[in-house]
Design a protein around this motif. Structure first.
Motif, short mmCIF file in Angstrom:
data_model
loop_
_atom_site.label_atom_id
_atom_site.label_comp_id
_atom_site.label_asym_id
_atom_site.label_seq_id
_atom_site.Cartn_x
_atom_site.Cartn_y
_atom_site.Cartn_z
N GLN A 140 74.58 -43.01 -19.74
CA GLN A 140 75.66 -44.09 -19.48
C GLN A 140 75.16 -44.74 -18.16
O GLN A 140 74.98 -43.96 -17.20
N ILE A 141 75.16 -46.08 -18.21
CA ILE A 141 74.57 -46.73 -17.06
C ILE A 141 75.94 -47.54 -16.57
O ILE A 141 76.38 -47.30 -15.52
N GLU A 142 76.75 -48.33 -17.35
CA GLU A 142 77.94 -49.00 -16.62
C GLU A 142 78.89 -48.17 -16.35
O GLU A 142 79.22 -47.04 -16.75
N GLY A 143 79.23 -48.52 -14.97
CA GLY A 143 80.58 -47.62 -14.41
C GLY A 143 79.92 -46.46 -13.58
O GLY A 143 80.67 -45.46 -13.01
N THR A 144 78.54 -46.15 -13.66
CA THR A 144 77.97 -45.03 -13.16
C THR A 144 76.93 -45.26 -11.98
O THR A 144 76.61 -46.42 -11.68
N PHE A 145 76.52 -44.30 -11.25
CA PHE A 145 75.51 -44.52 -10.23
C PHE A 145 74.26 -45.18 -10.75
O PHE A 145 73.54 -45.81 -9.88
N ARG A 146 74.04 -44.99 -11.87
CA ARG A 146 72.85 -45.58 -12.52
C ARG A 146 72.89 -47.14 -12.42
O ARG A 146 71.63 -47.79 -12.73
N ALA A 147 73.95 -47.52 -12.52
CA ALA A 147 74.04 -49.28 -12.41
C ALA A 147 73.53 -49.67 -11.16
O ALA A 147 73.23 -50.77 -11.09
N HIS A 148 73.30 -48.83 -10.03
CA HIS A 148 72.61 -49.23 -8.81
C HIS A 148 71.23 -49.24 -8.86
O HIS A 148 70.76 -49.70 -7.67
N GLN A 149 70.75 -48.65 -9.85
CA GLN A 149 69.19 -48.87 -10.07
C GLN A 149 68.93 -49.72 -11.16
O GLN A 149 69.55 -50.65 -11.68
N VAL A 150 67.30 -49.74 -11.17
CA VAL A 150 67.02 -50.48 -12.25
C VAL A 150 67.36 -49.84 -13.59
O VAL A 150 66.55 -48.73 -13.76
N PRO A 151 68.28 -50.39 -14.45
CA PRO A 151 68.60 -49.58 -15.42
C PRO A 151 67.45 -49.64 -16.60
O PRO A 151 67.58 -48.41 -17.55
N LEU A 152 66.50 -50.28 -16.65
CA LEU A 152 65.40 -50.44 -17.79
C LEU A 152 64.19 -50.36 -17.41
O LEU A 152 63.99 -51.23 -16.61
N LEU A 153 63.52 -49.29 -17.50
CA LEU A 153 61.92 -49.11 -17.15
C LEU A 153 61.36 -49.82 -18.35
O LEU A 153 61.16 -49.09 -19.55
N VAL A 154 60.64 -50.85 -18.17
CA VAL A 154 59.77 -51.59 -19.40
C VAL A 154 58.27 -51.41 -18.92
O VAL A 154 57.83 -52.25 -18.03
N ASP A 155 57.60 -50.42 -19.61
CA ASP A 155 56.30 -50.16 -19.42
C ASP A 155 55.82 -49.71 -20.98
O ASP A 155 56.25 -49.49 -21.71
N ALA A 156 54.33 -49.22 -20.59
CA ALA A 156 53.81 -48.66 -21.76
C ALA A 156 54.39 -47.66 -22.27
O ALA A 156 54.13 -47.19 -23.58
N GLN A 157 55.01 -46.81 -21.55
CA GLN A 157 55.59 -45.28 -22.15
C GLN A 157 57.13 -45.71 -22.71
O GLN A 157 57.46 -44.76 -23.25
N HIS A 158 57.78 -46.74 -22.40
CA HIS A 158 59.05 -47.20 -22.79
C HIS A 158 58.96 -48.74 -23.79
O HIS A 158 59.72 -49.43 -23.40
N PRO A 159 58.33 -48.50 -24.82
CA PRO A 159 58.16 -49.86 -25.38
C PRO A 159 59.55 -50.29 -26.19
O PRO A 159 60.05 -51.42 -26.29
N GLU A 160 60.55 -49.14 -26.45
CA GLU A 160 61.59 -49.57 -26.99
C GLU A 160 62.74 -50.26 -25.93
O GLU A 160 63.33 -50.77 -26.66
N HIS A 161 62.33 -50.24 -24.87
CA HIS A 161 63.09 -50.95 -23.93
C HIS A 161 62.96 -52.51 -23.80
O HIS A 161 63.92 -53.08 -23.23
N VAL A 162 61.86 -52.78 -24.52
CA VAL A 162 61.62 -54.33 -24.46
C VAL A 162 62.64 -55.03 -25.20
O VAL A 162 63.38 -55.87 -24.67
N ALA A 163 63.16 -54.38 -26.39
CA ALA A 163 64.12 -55.18 -27.15
C ALA A 163 65.39 -54.99 -26.49
O ALA A 163 66.35 -55.94 -26.40
#
Length: 127
Positions: free
Chosen positions: A20-43
């Protein structure tokens, strides 16, 4: 006065990698790591960026649509014109303690263990 209460990260991805990102501490961070190891994050990133509908907000030259620009407050209604938000209007000297009064005596390198936040906390507790 109208106050909008919204959860942190409410315009971003709600869940990333099952977390969960919305409403949690994770929302204060970069929520999506877009790199070679996380190609699914591009979409997911593309969907997020398109959700802002920039084509409805800006013209072909990248300028804010005039009807939206007209919504911004003018004159003394601007945030920067508020004397409490503009530090140049209500200037006054800060009453600051002499930082030397809070120094840690260091007779030799490594001779004292101290932590800045604990030392600061002690000085705050005394005042």
């Amino acid at each position: 006065m109208i106050v909008l209460r919204s959860p942190k990260g409410w315009t971003g991805p709600k869940i990333v990698d099952g977390l969960q990102i919305e409403g949690t501490f994770r929302a204060h961070q970069v929520p999506l790591l877009v790199d070679a190891q996380h190609p699914e994050h591009v979409a997911q990133l593309e969907s997020w960026m398109k959700s802002y509908k920039a084509e409805e907000l800006f013209d072909r030259d990248g300028r804010l649509m005039p009807e939206l620009a007209e919504l911004a407050p003018t004159g003394l209604r601007r945030m920067g014109a508020n004397p409490h938000a503009n530090g140049g209007i209500l200037l006054r000297d800060l009453r600051m303690p002499d930082f030397r009064d809070h120094a840690v005596n260091l007779p030799s390198p490594g001779g004292v263990e101290a932590q800045d936040t604990l030392v600061l906390g002690e000085s705050c507790a005394r005042s």
